[in-house]
Write a protein that holds these residues in place. Structure first.
Motif, PDB file in Angstrom:
ATOM      1  N   SER A 109      38.929  43.061  38.217  1.00 31.71           N
ATOM      2  CA  SER A 109      37.611  43.650  38.460  1.00 31.71           C
ATOM      3  C   SER A 109      37.386  44.912  37.636  1.00 31.71           C
ATOM      4  O   SER A 109      36.249  45.349  37.451  1.00 31.71           O
ATOM      5  CB  SER A 109      37.415  43.936  39.949  1.00 31.71           C
ATOM      6  N   VAL A 151      36.882  45.871  45.736  1.00 33.37           N
ATOM      7  CA  VAL A 151      37.811  44.829  46.199  1.00 33.37           C
ATOM      8  C   VAL A 151      38.813  45.421  47.179  1.00 33.37           C
ATOM      9  O   VAL A 151      39.092  44.843  48.232  1.00 33.37           O
ATOM     10  CB  VAL A 151      38.536  44.158  45.004  1.00 33.37           C
ATOM     11  N   GLY A 173      34.948  48.498  40.388  1.00 27.89           N
ATOM     12  CA  GLY A 173      35.391  47.122  40.631  1.00 27.89           C
ATOM     13  C   GLY A 173      36.620  47.066  41.528  1.00 27.89           C
ATOM     14  O   GLY A 173      36.581  46.465  42.614  1.00 27.89           O
ATOM     15  N   LEU A 195      42.293  39.905  41.601  1.00 31.50           N
ATOM     16  CA  LEU A 195      40.944  40.433  41.397  1.00 31.50           C
ATOM     17  C   LEU A 195      40.920  41.955  41.414  1.00 31.50           C
ATOM     18  O   LEU A 195      40.082  42.577  40.748  1.00 31.50           O
ATOM     19  CB  LEU A 195      39.999  39.858  42.453  1.00 31.50           C
ATOM     20  N   CYS A 196      41.848  42.574  42.149  1.00 33.17           N
ATOM     21  CA  CYS A 196      41.949  44.041  42.135  1.00 33.17           C
ATOM     22  C   CYS A 196      42.132  44.545  40.703  1.00 33.17           C
ATOM     23  O   CYS A 196      41.606  45.587  40.334  1.00 33.17           O
ATOM     24  CB  CYS A 196      43.132  44.509  42.981  1.00 33.17           C
ATOM     25  N   ALA A 208      34.886  45.109  34.768  1.00 31.30           N
ATOM     26  CA  ALA A 208      33.470  45.419  34.989  1.00 31.30           C
ATOM     27  C   ALA A 208      33.070  46.663  34.198  1.00 31.30           C
ATOM     28  O   ALA A 208      31.896  46.865  33.906  1.00 31.30           O
ATOM     29  CB  ALA A 208      33.199  45.619  36.478  1.00 31.30           C
TER      30      ALA A 208
END
Length: 118
Positions: free
Chosen positions: A21, A39, A35, A17-18, A24
């Motif tokens: 994100s 995270v 983003g 997700l790092c 975004a």
């Protein structure tokens, strides 16, 4: 190729997700930095691999922001238009590659990334 020993599936997901994100940025301005920053700030103390990958993602996207600013100035001599397009495609491809490698438990170093956050 060095593999990563994740503590659990949440660490794997947060590491991925790092990188993801940053997409975004396609929705709102500076989302490509905000983003990964969010995270990273939330999970960096809980998972060491999220800390490392969050820093890598932030360094890459801050570097891309610098390169985009330089390209924007170069638009005045028409070279910047090509550079802006190339940087956009390059950034998108690197986000996807980093996310997949992170999910597979492989280390990934972003190319052209300045070490701003260490």
């Amino acid at each position: 190729m060095e593999t990563i020993n994740y503590i659990n599936n949440e660490e794997r997901s947060m590491s991925m997700l790092c990188h993801l994100s940053a997409l975004a940025g396609l929705i709102f301005p500076f989302g490509f930095i905000l983003g990964p920053l969010i995270v990273w700030l939330v999970k960096k103390d809980q998972y060491p691999e999220v800390d490392r990958q969050g820093k890598d993602a932030l360094n890459f996207h801050i570097s891309m922001l610098i390169y985009l600013a330089i390209s924007a100035v170069l638009v005045l001599i028409l070279v910047g238009i090509v550079l802006l397009i190339a940087l956009g495609v390059f950034s998108l491809v690197m986000i996807i590659v980093a996310s997949v490698k992170s999910n597979n438990g492989e280390r990934f170093e972003y190319p052209l990334s300045l070490k701003i956050i260490s």
